[in-house]
Scaffold this motif. Structure first.
Motif, PDB file in Angstrom:
ATOM      1  N   ASP A 211      -5.099   3.316   3.941  1.00  0.00           N
ATOM      2  CA  ASP A 211      -5.146   4.553   3.187  1.00  0.00           C
ATOM      3  C   ASP A 211      -6.332   4.382   2.224  1.00  0.00           C
ATOM      4  O   ASP A 211      -6.838   3.267   2.048  1.00  0.00           O
TER       5      ASP A 211
ATOM      6  N   ASP B 239      -7.200   6.727  -1.127  1.00  0.00           N
ATOM      7  CA  ASP B 239      -6.911   6.988  -2.547  1.00  0.00           C
ATOM      8  C   ASP B 239      -5.724   6.134  -3.003  1.00  0.00           C
ATOM      9  O   ASP B 239      -4.637   6.229  -2.442  1.00  0.00           O
ATOM     10  N   GLY B 240      -5.955   5.299  -4.001  1.00  0.00           N
ATOM     11  CA  GLY B 240      -4.868   4.471  -4.542  1.00  0.00           C
ATOM     12  C   GLY B 240      -4.710   3.143  -3.843  1.00  0.00           C
ATOM     13  O   GLY B 240      -3.921   2.303  -4.276  1.00  0.00           O
TER      14      GLY B 240
ATOM     15  N   GLU C  40      -0.585   1.359   2.201  1.00  0.00           N
ATOM     16  CA  GLU C  40      -0.359   2.664   1.570  1.00  0.00           C
ATOM     17  C   GLU C  40       0.101   2.519   0.123  1.00  0.00           C
ATOM     18  O   GLU C  40       0.668   1.495  -0.253  1.00  0.00           O
ATOM     19  N   ASP C  41      -0.122   3.577  -0.658  1.00  0.00           N
ATOM     20  CA  ASP C  41       0.400   3.598  -2.032  1.00  0.00           C
ATOM     21  C   ASP C  41       1.344   4.793  -2.253  1.00  0.00           C
ATOM     22  O   ASP C  41       1.722   5.055  -3.388  1.00  0.00           O
TER      23      ASP C  41
HETATM   24 MG    MG Z   1      -3.019   6.991  -1.241  1.00  0.00          MG
END
Ligand code: MG
Ligand code: BG6
Length: 220
Positions: free
Chosen positions: A8, A10-11, A169-170
């Motif tokens: 992923d 973002d983050g 993932e976040d």
């Molecule tokens: Mg993310």
């Protein structure tokens, strides 16, 4: 050992996650004079721009025309992209560069599985575009996260079976998507992500040896 790593963005790779929600907050205040509470940020994470706005409008119990919906999405993206202008490799989250280098040294292929249409632009700004063998275009994916589609496509794009990959993932939706794809899930965050196969509280702790250990234990 796994053969593919699906990321992923973002983050996980960059500290851009709060920029998305900040842009939504500004848009909602400007158009409706309402303050979005931080408590709904998690529900907007990992999901597409359009799904994020659906979550927000549902929470606020606001209904708008398709045209206004499209306009709000466009406006949010302009604000968001503006906030990306100053993005540099310094915005890569701690530990991620080393992790990526270690994966590459071990011949593991990398694919980006982000819901963001700005993924290629961000990777370029972070000078990471050449580290990835494939970037899935979220516009070609019928069902976004939490559906497994984007992760299945990412595995395919680097010629791997889902069972040969790990994915990071976040977001709650993202971890659910990885699990549904039958891929080994790694989460970065808190207890809300305890449906992942392995959780790290920070990207700092995300090392190849830690991930390998978790993978070996799971595969026994
Ligand atoms: Mg993310
Ligand atoms: C995800 C973010 O990575 O990308 C979501 O977690 C966001 O919050 C989604 O809605 C879509 O991003 P973009 O850049 O296409 O609006």
């Amino acid at each position: 050992m796994f053969k593919g790593a699906l990321f992923d963005l973002d983050g996980v790779i960059a500290d851009t996650a709060p920029l998305h929600f900040n842009a939504w907050k500004q848009i909602i205040f400007k158009h409706f004079g309402l303050n979005l509470p931080d408590s709904i940020e998690e529900k907007t994470k990992g999901v597409s721009r359009e799904d994020s706005l659906r979550v927000i409008l549902k929470y606020l119990k606001i209904s708008i025309s398709d045209y206004d919906f499209m306009k709000l999405c466009e406006e949010k993206n302009l604000l968001y992209v503006e906030s990306l202008e100053k993005l540099t490799p310094k915005n890569i989250l701690p530990g991620i560069e080393t992790f990526i280098q270690d994966l590459q040294r071990n011949g593991i292929k990398l694919a980006l599985a982000s819901s963001s249409k700005n993924g290629p632009y961000i990777l370029k700004k972070l000078e990471l575009d050449r580290s990835f063998q494939a970037i899935v275009n979220p516009e070609n994916i019928t069902e976004g996260k939490p559906a497994p589609d984007i992760f299945l496509e990412a595995a395919k794009s680097i010629q791997c079976e889902p069972e040969e990959c790990i994915a990071i993932e976040d977001s709650v939706a993202g971890v659910t998507a990885i699990n549904s794809a039958n891929i080994f899930s790694i989460a970065v965050g808190g207890a809300e992500l305890n449906h992942a196969n392995k959780i790290f509280t920070s990207t700092k702790d995300l090392t190849l040896s830690e991930v390998e250990n978790a993978w070996q234990i799971q595969k026994k």
